[in-house]
Design an enzyme around this catalytic site. Structure first.
Site, PDB file in Angstrom:
ATOM      1  N   ASN A 282       0.797  -1.227   0.000  1.00 23.71           N
ATOM      2  CA  ASN A 282       0.000   0.000   0.000  1.00 23.71           C
ATOM      3  C   ASN A 282       0.835   1.285   0.000  1.00 23.71           C
ATOM      4  O   ASN A 282       0.282   2.372   0.126  1.00 23.71           O
ATOM      5  CB  ASN A 282      -0.996  -0.002   1.164  1.00 23.71           C
ATOM      6  CG  ASN A 282      -0.320  -0.043   2.508  1.00 23.71           C
ATOM      7  OD1 ASN A 282       0.892  -0.203   2.582  1.00 23.71           O
ATOM      8  ND2 ASN A 282      -1.085   0.077   3.570  1.00 23.71           N
ATOM      9  N   CYS A 283       2.128   1.175  -0.171  1.00 24.40           N
ATOM     10  CA  CYS A 283       3.019   2.344  -0.248  1.00 24.40           C
ATOM     11  C   CYS A 283       2.855   2.997  -1.630  1.00 24.40           C
ATOM     12  O   CYS A 283       2.985   2.335  -2.658  1.00 24.40           O
ATOM     13  CB  CYS A 283       4.463   1.885  -0.031  1.00 24.40           C
ATOM     14  SG  CYS A 283       5.712   3.117  -0.435  1.00 24.40           S
TER      15      CYS A 283
END
Length: 119
Positions: free
Chosen positions: A9-10
């Site tokens: 999710n970066c």
């Protein structure tokens, strides 16, 4: 095979993955949180990039550490912290098989001739 290490999710990792996919660069993604971080892999990152460059002191994870944890950093202490909290690692890390590259900037992957690394 090229491996991209990061966290799913970066946002920066998402951009790096998208750049590889858009350029049809065959790769595998290793999520440091979900897939884990072996001490041997971390040691390879430290040897190849340096622990000072690898440890992300501007991350939320860093700011959540106590002053005692942040103080008196050595290679060993930094490695222990990164193993305990992989989100302390600057990401993404691109492993071409012959070199490690940290971070992502638009156009940088283009300059690496990654199609030759996958060939």
């Amino acid at each position: 095979m090229i491996t991209l290490y990061g966290i799913k999710n970066c946002d920066t990792c998402k951009k790096a993955r998208q750049a590889l996919e858009q350029n049809r660069i065959e790769h595998r993604f290793h999520d440091l949180r979900a897939d884990g971080l072996a001490p041997e892999l971390l040691q390879r990152f430290i040897d190849g990039l340096g622990w000072e460059k690898l440890l992300n002191k501007s991350s939320t994870s860093w700011r959540q550490l106590s002053p005692e944890q942040q103080a008196d950093l050595t290679r060993e202490k930094a490695a222990r912290l990164m193993l305990e909290t992989p989100t302390l690692i600057k990401r993404p890390i691109l492993d071409t098989g012959s070199a490690l590259h940290i971070g992502f900037k638009a156009g940088h992957y283009d300059s690496l001739n990654l199609t030759e690394a996958t060939g």
